[in-house]
Design an enzyme around this catalytic site. Sequence first.
Site, PDB file in Angstrom:
ATOM      1  N   HIS A   1       0.814  -1.229   0.000  1.00  0.00           N
ATOM      2  CA  HIS A   1       0.000   0.000   0.000  1.00  0.00           C
ATOM      3  C   HIS A   1       0.845   1.276   0.000  1.00  0.00           C
ATOM      4  CE1 HIS A   1      -3.692  -2.166   0.358  1.00  0.00           C
ATOM      5  NE2 HIS A   1      -3.433  -2.632   1.567  1.00  0.00           N
TER       6      HIS A   1
ATOM      7  N   HIS B   1      -6.718  -6.954  -0.384  1.00  0.00           N
ATOM      8  CA  HIS B   1      -6.781  -5.522  -0.661  1.00  0.00           C
ATOM      9  C   HIS B   1      -5.940  -5.188  -1.891  1.00  0.00           C
ATOM     10  CE1 HIS B   1      -7.459  -5.918   3.753  1.00  0.00           C
ATOM     11  NE2 HIS B   1      -8.435  -5.064   3.478  1.00  0.00           N
TER      12      HIS B   1
END
Length: 307
Positions: free
Chosen positions: A125, A164
């Site tokens: 991320h 994710h």
Amino acid sequence: MTTFVFSHEVCLEHENGPGHPERPDRLRAVEAVLSDPLFAGLVRQEASRATNEDLEMAHPKAYVERVFDSIPAEGYRSMDGDTSVNPYSGEAARRAAGAAMDAVDAVLNGKADNAFCAVRPPGHHAETATAMGFCLFGNVAVAAHHARRNHGLKKIAILDFDVHHGNGTQDLVWSDPDTLFISSHEMPLYPGSGSRSETGVGNILNLPLRSGSGSELFRQVWTDEALPALDAFEPELIIISAGFDAHSRDPLASLELDAEDFAWVTLEIKAKAAELCKGRIVSCLEGGYDLQGLAESVSAHVQALMR
């Protein structure tokens, strides 16, 4: 088949704060399962320390310096709403990226057939100049740059099956036609990116899956889309962002996979790696927040790497 595992004890010292899902017990659960006699054949290595220059292969110098300047002498400091650092976080981040580079060296120098990096903080991320989603630096992107800088490789594939979307990795390779990024993930879900329309310069394939999709749809998108795209790209090295939070037990998502799905996708990637890039695979731990689900999934993944 020789599989190396890279880790470092300081990765247990990094903390985001009390009650945070990305906690040291995650790595303890991984270490416990990999201590089983099933894994006696693993070659265990201490991760080396990434320098600022190493991290600057993927991130701007000013951002790298800002992260390390943010490390507190005591307590915690927030980097974003989900991501904090403590006094050990900078060193842990250096070792996490260092592990990924070490794994590249071991695989490309022929010492290992493949390698798994049991490290934290995770990395997929972390955007070009933004820490987020529990991540400080893009470990897999650093590894890809290292493979080019130190080993002369050109075409590298990064495969991400974390639940994710790997928005950070996508951001870091967005304009790089020599890096293929494929991500299967639950959508809608944090971080809100990962639609099929996000294609970079034709090097990005996002495979969003609805909540509750389960094994059948997960395996279908990998069989019908991800693996053929990998075939067409013909990479010289495959790097995996190995997140295990798509497991049915995980509290942060609801894709409803099980450990056998992670074994299956790992074996499918291995088969393609054998055809395309001499079997060369580097895998880096990303998410997975239920300790039992994480341990089962890592066990399945690493057993598959060792076959």
